[in-house]
Design a protein around this motif. Structure first.
Motif: not given
Length: 317
Positions: A14, A301-302, A261-262, A259, A304, A290-293
């Protein structure tokens, strides 16, 4: 680079990686325990008998609590052994030692609070060459037993510390160096309240250890690859416990320190520092884009979208 480390393929990193490091490689850190129950030497070994930086001890102690804490119990003395060298050739010969007596309990207390695990997380480290000093610390107990802790100060600030049974990725090298030079132990604080500290024992089992009484939330927005400073915003016990409960409810796994990037979310870093009545804070880093955030250095972990939005509203503008 230590022979015991195994380089993995480079994973998508990221954008926040530029804040942490110039060149990132994924390093898989493998715990190699010492021999439990082996006699603990009464003096400094003449050589650092490992190719690894930090995370080596001549023998693992057979003491109650060594699987839960780097330094359990109440030792009455600490012997610091120094092995200086270079990152390309870690120090081997013993360069000197320093004995702490009235400072040993304080040192043991602080090191005993570091987050530990028997399943070391992967670490992302820079590969800058420079000076390295490996350290062995022998803690002596009133009943004659002893325990070794192995650590290091190195140019990339990326070290695993171990007692031969568990490891911690909290970086305490500069604090050990200061104690070796001055004979006085003090766990050096982070540069600012929003900078991640060493973390807290229990973060290897859950994202936020139980008992938090407050939380400081900080926001950093990189500008020209450099994060802008954040004053942070503090909340009391109710908010701290609610956020800790939500974070601990997430499905977690050992951290990989990376992680992907989204799109669609603001590039920023949110740091949550959970304070306690005693001992150091626990920190959690949240990267909404990012995922996982969610990552606390030991677990990831991620979260919501609703939770990410809530943290964003609680953080300072």
């Amino acid at each position: 680079m230590a022979d015991g480390q195994r380089l993995q393929r480079v994973k998508p990193i990221h954008w926040i990686g530029v804040v942490v490091a110039a060149v990132l490689l994924l390093v898989a850190v493998v715990l190699v325990p010492g021999t439990a129950g082996a006699p603990v030497p009464a003096s400094c070994p003449q050589r650092w008998d490992s190719d690894r930086i930090g995370r080596w001890v001549p023998a693992a102690a057979d003491l109650d609590g060594v699987a839960d804490s780097l330094v359990p119990g109440e030792p009455v003395g600490a012997l610091i052994c120094a092995y200086p060298g270079h990152s390309t050739k870690p120090g081997r010969p013993l360069a000197g030692s320093r004995t702490l007596t009235d400072q040993a309990a304080s040192m043991a207390h602080d090191l005993g609070y570091l987050p530990v695990t028997t399943d070391p997380p992967e670490m992302v480290c820079t590969l800058v060459g420079g000076q390295v000093t490996n350290y062995l610390i022998r803690f002596a107990y009133p009943d004659g037993q002893a325990l070794w802790v192995g650590s290091a100060e190195e140019v990339n600030s990326c070290v695993m510390t171990t007692n031969g049974t568990v490891v911690s990725n909290a970086y305490v090298g500069p604090s050990i160096t200061a104690a070796y030079r001055t004979g006085t132990w003090r766990l050096l604080p982070p540069k600012g309240p929003c900078d991640p500290a060493t973390g807290r024992r229990g973060q290897g089992e859950q994202m936020v250890p139980d008992g938090a009484i407050k939380v400081l939330i900080c926001r950093q927005v990189p500008r020209n690859s450099t994060p802008s400073p954040s004053p942070g915003r503090e909340y009391g016990e109710r908010q701290a416990r609610e956020l800790a409960t939500e974070l601990n409810s997430l499905d977690a796994e050992p951290s990989r320190s990376v992680c992907e990037e989204v799109g669609g979310r603001r590039r920023e870093v949110l740091h949550l520092h959970f304070g306690y009545a005693e001992g150091p804070p626990a920190w959690v880093r949240i990267l909404p884009a990012c995922r996982p955030s969610v990552d606390n250095g030991m677990l990831m972990s991620d979260a919501n979208v609703a939770f990410l939005d809530r943290i964003g509203r609680l953080a300072p503008a």
